[in-house]
Design a protein around this motif. Structure first.
Motif: not given
Length: 199
Positions: A56, A112, A115-116, A118-119, A122-123, A125-126
């Protein structure tokens, strides 16, 4: 000696990043393991974990490097004096943004997928999304000071709607098998945005 150790550390990190990118692109996020990356980089486990504790973190490193090119586009000077100038600048930025995503298509597909699952990704990307929205908010606020956008428009929410529109089409261009015409998409969404926002 210190300089030599520093250079060796830089080279080791670069090998891990290159190995990680190669395996991510070959296998996708889920199937990639940190062990595979370490083996391809030809380094020891102990050494590798000094730089990245898991896959990650390594993907986030790749994301940050790639996104620097996107930031250069989003942070271009935006000081239009007319609606027409604003449209010209926005069309240019939108085309550069979507074209960059297409040029990094394989890596974007890995992101993409990640993101579904790995937290941490995803964080990240946010965080990236918020940086873009902040930049667009500043552009809209500037346009308001020039009398190009109504004062009662909330710049933040207008910026979010514009970014999410671009993000949706970005993922479509990156992940969909359908081949939409890039210029048609850009001109259509920009016309809707400009005509809805600018006076």
């Amino acid at each position: 000696m210190a300089s030599s150790r520093k250079q060796k550390a830089i080279e080791t990190r670069e090998r891990l990043v290159k190995a990680g990118e190669a395996i991510f692109l070959e296998q996708g996020f889920q199937k990639t393991t940190i062990a595979q990356i370490i083996k391809k980089a030809e380094t020891g486990y102990g050494t590798a974990y000094v730089y990245f504790k898991n896959k990650d973190e390594l993907l986030i490193e790749l994301m940050q490097t790639m996104m620097n090119f996107f930031y250069q586009v989003s942070e271009l000077s935006f000081e239009p004096s007319t609606k027409e100038e604003a449209k010209e600048l926005i069309v240019y930025q939108t085309k550069e943004f979507l074209s960059l995503a297409i040029s990094y298509k394989s890596l974007m597909q890995v992101i993409k997928e990640a993101i579904g699952y790995s937290n941490a990704v995803e964080d990240q990307w946010t965080s990236i999304r918020l940086r873009f929205i902040e930049g667009i908010t500043n552009d809209i606020t500037y346009a308001q000071t020039q009398g190009l956008v109504a004062k009662d428009i909330n710049p933040h929410y207008a910026a979010k709607s514009w970014f999410y529109t671009n993000e949706m089409f970005m993922w479509e261009f990156v992940c969909s098998k359908e081949k939409d015409d890039l210029d048609v998409v850009i001109n259509t969404i920009t016309d809707m945005y400009i005509n809805g926002l600018y006076e």
